[in-house]
Design a protein around this motif. Structure first.
Motif: not given
Length: 309
Positions: A297-305
């Motif tokens: 979840g944290g990595i996806l949040h960063w990738l989307n940001r």
């Protein structure tokens, strides 16, 4: 006490017995002229930590400093309670976390959203600390341990924007919090800790590089314990981060939703970690410390940001 381990150099590891487990979260007492507690553990662990300090001869007026690497509840949830037990202690934290120790309401509301009813069992409630007792660190700072000994603070975001590493001038011990990941001593596993919302790969790798440049003699993980192979461990930390990011990016590029991305990454990393093939309690503890849903979840949040990532 059976939850206190001497590490040399007047440093003592304290098993905070988080949520009743052993080997989840460590606090560390530096027992010098000005005794200093690094990490408090959770609120529910505060009496356990107090009893450990008492067994080491630290009374209510003796503790000079409490410092936390960051304000996540497994590291700093007991700050308010410990501050109450030790009224003379100064509370030290990075400036981006200081206001949340003085007024924990937003932090607790956010934690309740994430953890739901598990919050009370795992962490308890962070009590407020009088702001007059809080010293906010900038990107670097120093904590006086007495007798010419210091803890130097080094800003190390990536895991969390309020994270610092702490280097002991006498022993060369580096308190790495979660910035180098989660270490399981029984199996030697090292796994990233990349929860939302602050994870940033480039910043996290930069923090590991900062740690390496400090030339520490030993790494003291909050989860869990001392590691002497410094260079190899920090290289592994960076490698594990990259592997999890690459796999999560692949899952996103395949259009998988969070649950399916978690399942894919969990499956493709399973063989890397002996803990997941060990007994159920060890596997459960490892997943609690660094859960695949939180990491992905944290990595996806960063990738989307950061689309260009």
């Amino acid at each position: 006490m059976d939850n206190v381990t001497p590490l040399g150099g007047d440093v003592y590891e304290i098993d905070t017995r988080m949520a009743g487990y052993s080997g989840i979260t460590a606090g560390y007492l530096i027992l010098g002229d000005r005794p200093c507690l690094v990490e408090t553990g959770t609120s529910t662990s505060a009496p356990v930590v107090r009893d450990a300090l008492t067994s080491l001869g630290v009374g209510a007026e003796d503790l000079a400093t409490v410092v936390v690497t960051h304000i996540h509840l497994d590291h700093a949830g007991g700050v308010g309670d410990i501050a109450g037990f030790y009224p003379s202690a100064e509370i030290v934290v990075h400036e981006k976390g200081a206001r949340h120790l003085a007024d924990p309401s937003r932090l607790m509301k956010s934690a309740r959203r994430v953890w739901g009813d598990k919050l009370d069992v795992l962490f308890g409630t962070l009590s407020p600390t009088d702001s007059a007792r809080i010293r906010a660190l900038g990107d670097t700072g120093e904590i006086d341990l007495g007798g010419g000994r210091t803890l130097s603070s080094h800003y190390s975001p990536g895991h969390a924007k309020h994270h610092v590493g702490l280097l002991d001038s006498r022993t060369g011990d580096l308190y790495v919090g979660d910035a180098a990941g989660v270490y399981l001593p029984e199996t030697g596993d090292l796994r990233p800790a990349t929860p939302p919302p602050d994870f940033d790969l480039d910043v996290a790798l930069g923090s590991i590089a900062t740690f390496s440049a400090l030339g520490p003699q030993r790494l003291l993980f909050s989860h869990y314990g001392p590691v002497g192979e410094v260079a190899a461990t920090l290289e592994r930390s960076a490698e594990e981060l990259q592997i999890w990011v690459d796999l999560t990016k692949r899952a996103r590029d395949e259009g998988l939703d969070l649950d399916h991305a978690v399942a894919m990454v969990r499956d493709r990393t399973r063989e890397r970690y002996s803990a997941l093939r060990a007994d159920d309690e060890t596997a459960e503890r490892f997943e609690l410390l660094s859960g695949a849903p939180s990491n992905v979840g944290g990595i996806l949040h960063w990738l989307n940001r950061v689309p260009e990532a």
